[in-house]
Design a protein around this motif. Sequence first.
Motif, PDB file in Angstrom:
ATOM      1  N   MET A  39      48.422  29.891  43.301  1.00 52.97           N
ATOM      2  CA  MET A  39      47.641  30.172  41.917  1.00 52.97           C
ATOM      3  C   MET A  39      48.903  30.874  41.035  1.00 52.97           C
ATOM      4  O   MET A  39      49.643  31.664  41.418  1.00 52.97           O
ATOM      5  CB  MET A  39      46.861  31.246  42.133  1.00 52.97           C
ATOM      6  CG  MET A  39      45.854  31.427  40.585  1.00 52.97           C
ATOM      7  SD  MET A  39      44.633  32.741  40.716  1.00 52.97           S
ATOM      8  CE  MET A  39      43.697  31.962  41.927  1.00 52.97           C
ATOM      9  N   ASP A  40      49.214  30.125  39.949  1.00 55.74           N
ATOM     10  CA  ASP A  40      50.111  30.533  38.892  1.00 55.74           C
ATOM     11  C   ASP A  40      49.454  31.763  37.761  1.00 55.74           C
ATOM     12  O   ASP A  40      48.179  31.736  37.961  1.00 55.74           O
ATOM     13  CB  ASP A  40      51.037  29.662  38.455  1.00 55.74           C
ATOM     14  CG  ASP A  40      50.356  28.630  37.337  1.00 55.74           C
ATOM     15  OD1 ASP A  40      49.144  28.855  36.854  1.00 55.74           O
ATOM     16  OD2 ASP A  40      50.900  27.895  36.871  1.00 55.74           O
ATOM     17  N   SER A  41      50.165  31.662  36.688  1.00 59.85           N
ATOM     18  CA  SER A  41      49.593  32.708  35.714  1.00 59.85           C
ATOM     19  C   SER A  41      48.529  31.895  34.902  1.00 59.85           C
ATOM     20  O   SER A  41      47.555  32.776  34.254  1.00 59.85           O
ATOM     21  CB  SER A  41      50.826  33.091  34.830  1.00 59.85           C
ATOM     22  OG  SER A  41      51.235  32.046  34.004  1.00 59.85           O
ATOM     23  N   SER A  42      48.707  30.757  34.870  1.00 56.95           N
ATOM     24  CA  SER A  42      47.504  30.033  34.188  1.00 56.95           C
ATOM     25  C   SER A  42      46.055  30.276  35.003  1.00 56.95           C
ATOM     26  O   SER A  42      45.157  30.403  34.375  1.00 56.95           O
ATOM     27  CB  SER A  42      47.729  28.220  34.303  1.00 56.95           C
ATOM     28  OG  SER A  42      48.625  28.269  33.564  1.00 56.95           O
ATOM     29  N   GLY A  43      46.101  30.260  36.192  1.00 59.70           N
ATOM     30  CA  GLY A  43      44.768  30.772  36.888  1.00 59.70           C
ATOM     31  C   GLY A  43      44.466  32.034  36.824  1.00 59.70           C
ATOM     32  O   GLY A  43      43.490  32.361  36.839  1.00 59.70           O
ATOM     33  N   ILE A  44      45.543  33.144  36.866  1.00 58.29           N
ATOM     34  CA  ILE A  44      45.037  34.434  36.589  1.00 58.29           C
ATOM     35  C   ILE A  44      44.378  34.610  35.291  1.00 58.29           C
ATOM     36  O   ILE A  44      43.519  35.326  35.333  1.00 58.29           O
ATOM     37  CB  ILE A  44      46.562  35.174  36.814  1.00 58.29           C
ATOM     38  CG1 ILE A  44      47.188  35.038  38.041  1.00 58.29           C
ATOM     39  CG2 ILE A  44      46.182  36.676  36.179  1.00 58.29           C
ATOM     40  CD1 ILE A  44      46.235  35.623  39.334  1.00 58.29           C
ATOM     41  N   THR A  73      49.456  37.151  44.948  1.00 57.80           N
ATOM     42  CA  THR A  73      49.687  37.172  43.663  1.00 57.80           C
ATOM     43  C   THR A  73      48.643  37.920  42.815  1.00 57.80           C
ATOM     44  O   THR A  73      49.074  38.618  41.816  1.00 57.80           O
ATOM     45  CB  THR A  73      49.259  35.390  43.169  1.00 57.80           C
ATOM     46  OG1 THR A  73      50.342  34.678  44.097  1.00 57.80           O
ATOM     47  CG2 THR A  73      49.478  35.179  41.792  1.00 57.80           C
ATOM     48  N   LEU A  74      47.494  38.032  43.413  1.00 58.78           N
ATOM     49  CA  LEU A  74      46.448  38.668  42.758  1.00 58.78           C
ATOM     50  C   LEU A  74      46.934  40.320  42.603  1.00 58.78           C
ATOM     51  O   LEU A  74      46.549  41.039  41.696  1.00 58.78           O
ATOM     52  CB  LEU A  74      44.946  38.527  43.517  1.00 58.78           C
ATOM     53  CG  LEU A  74      44.362  37.172  43.285  1.00 58.78           C
ATOM     54  CD1 LEU A  74      43.082  37.215  44.331  1.00 58.78           C
ATOM     55  CD2 LEU A  74      44.159  36.683  42.058  1.00 58.78           C
ATOM     56  N   GLN A  75      47.486  40.712  43.843  1.00 64.65           N
ATOM     57  CA  GLN A  75      47.892  42.131  44.070  1.00 64.65           C
ATOM     58  C   GLN A  75      49.126  42.562  43.161  1.00 64.65           C
ATOM     59  O   GLN A  75      49.063  43.624  42.532  1.00 64.65           O
ATOM     60  CB  GLN A  75      48.223  42.440  45.617  1.00 64.65           C
ATOM     61  CG  GLN A  75      46.900  42.355  46.251  1.00 64.65           C
ATOM     62  CD  GLN A  75      47.118  42.532  47.742  1.00 64.65           C
ATOM     63  OE1 GLN A  75      48.334  42.019  48.512  1.00 64.65           O
ATOM     64  NE2 GLN A  75      46.240  42.871  48.767  1.00 64.65           N
ATOM     65  N   ILE A  76      50.150  41.567  43.234  1.00 61.13           N
ATOM     66  CA  ILE A  76      51.220  41.626  42.314  1.00 61.13           C
ATOM     67  C   ILE A  76      50.846  41.868  40.938  1.00 61.13           C
ATOM     68  O   ILE A  76      51.336  42.822  40.347  1.00 61.13           O
ATOM     69  CB  ILE A  76      52.328  40.517  42.610  1.00 61.13           C
ATOM     70  CG1 ILE A  76      52.886  40.572  43.728  1.00 61.13           C
ATOM     71  CG2 ILE A  76      53.353  40.597  41.454  1.00 61.13           C
ATOM     72  CD1 ILE A  76      53.646  39.387  44.554  1.00 61.13           C
ATOM     73  N   GLY A  78      47.833  42.807  39.793  1.00 56.16           N
ATOM     74  CA  GLY A  78      46.938  43.789  39.663  1.00 56.16           C
ATOM     75  C   GLY A  78      45.310  43.343  39.474  1.00 56.16           C
ATOM     76  O   GLY A  78      44.462  44.015  39.182  1.00 56.16           O
ATOM     77  N   ILE A  79      45.249  42.145  39.426  1.00 55.07           N
ATOM     78  CA  ILE A  79      43.952  41.536  39.522  1.00 55.07           C
ATOM     79  C   ILE A  79      42.850  41.984  40.467  1.00 55.07           C
ATOM     80  O   ILE A  79      41.612  42.312  39.992  1.00 55.07           O
ATOM     81  CB  ILE A  79      43.924  39.861  39.428  1.00 55.07           C
ATOM     82  CG1 ILE A  79      44.670  39.296  38.463  1.00 55.07           C
ATOM     83  CG2 ILE A  79      42.666  39.366  39.436  1.00 55.07           C
ATOM     84  CD1 ILE A  79      44.328  39.849  36.983  1.00 55.07           C
ATOM     85  N   ASP A  80      43.449  42.310  41.666  1.00 60.19           N
ATOM     86  CA  ASP A  80      42.174  42.837  42.754  1.00 60.19           C
ATOM     87  C   ASP A  80      41.849  44.215  42.198  1.00 60.19           C
ATOM     88  O   ASP A  80      40.977  44.593  42.738  1.00 60.19           O
ATOM     89  CB  ASP A  80      43.159  42.790  43.972  1.00 60.19           C
ATOM     90  CG  ASP A  80      44.344  43.808  44.181  1.00 60.19           C
ATOM     91  OD1 ASP A  80      44.854  43.671  43.113  1.00 60.19           O
ATOM     92  OD2 ASP A  80      44.750  44.549  45.127  1.00 60.19           O
ATOM     93  N   GLN A  81      42.451  44.915  41.242  1.00 60.90           N
ATOM     94  CA  GLN A  81      41.990  46.142  40.659  1.00 60.90           C
ATOM     95  C   GLN A  81      41.021  45.992  39.489  1.00 60.90           C
ATOM     96  O   GLN A  81      40.366  46.891  39.192  1.00 60.90           O
ATOM     97  CB  GLN A  81      43.181  47.007  40.214  1.00 60.90           C
ATOM     98  CG  GLN A  81      44.141  47.274  41.482  1.00 60.90           C
ATOM     99  CD  GLN A  81      43.512  48.082  42.646  1.00 60.90           C
ATOM    100  OE1 GLN A  81      42.905  49.066  42.265  1.00 60.90           O
ATOM    101  NE2 GLN A  81      43.796  47.602  43.813  1.00 60.90           N
ATOM    102  N   ILE A  82      41.164  44.773  38.897  1.00 55.99           N
ATOM    103  CA  ILE A  82      40.195  44.549  37.869  1.00 55.99           C
ATOM    104  C   ILE A  82      39.126  43.632  38.153  1.00 55.99           C
ATOM    105  O   ILE A  82      37.997  44.125  37.644  1.00 55.99           O
ATOM    106  CB  ILE A  82      41.037  43.818  36.977  1.00 55.99           C
ATOM    107  CG1 ILE A  82      42.262  44.670  36.375  1.00 55.99           C
ATOM    108  CG2 ILE A  82      40.111  43.273  35.641  1.00 55.99           C
ATOM    109  CD1 ILE A  82      43.127  43.709  35.460  1.00 55.99           C
TER     110      ILE A  82
END
Length: 95
Positions: A39-44, A73-76, A78-82
Amino acid sequence: MTLAGEIDHDTGETLRQALDLSVTGQPRIVADLRQVTFMDSSGINILLTAHHAATEAGGRLRLAAPTPAVLRTLQIVGIDQIIDCHPTLQDALDH
């Protein structure tokens, strides 16, 4: 919703359309990431947009069972915090 393969610039539009919440009231979505290999930034960005749309509509988006590479990737970023991120699909469905 079960996602598979790579989520990037080339495949992102398909995911964006699948997560279009404009016709749904109080959406409750669990995205099963067990089969996502990259998953790249597009997916994020797509996940963030869907999360915000779901929240504004009184619903939610949860992520389930990301592979180690996707979880990193999610952790780097910070998506896992959102966005709620659960280790298993069942855990995401139960909470």
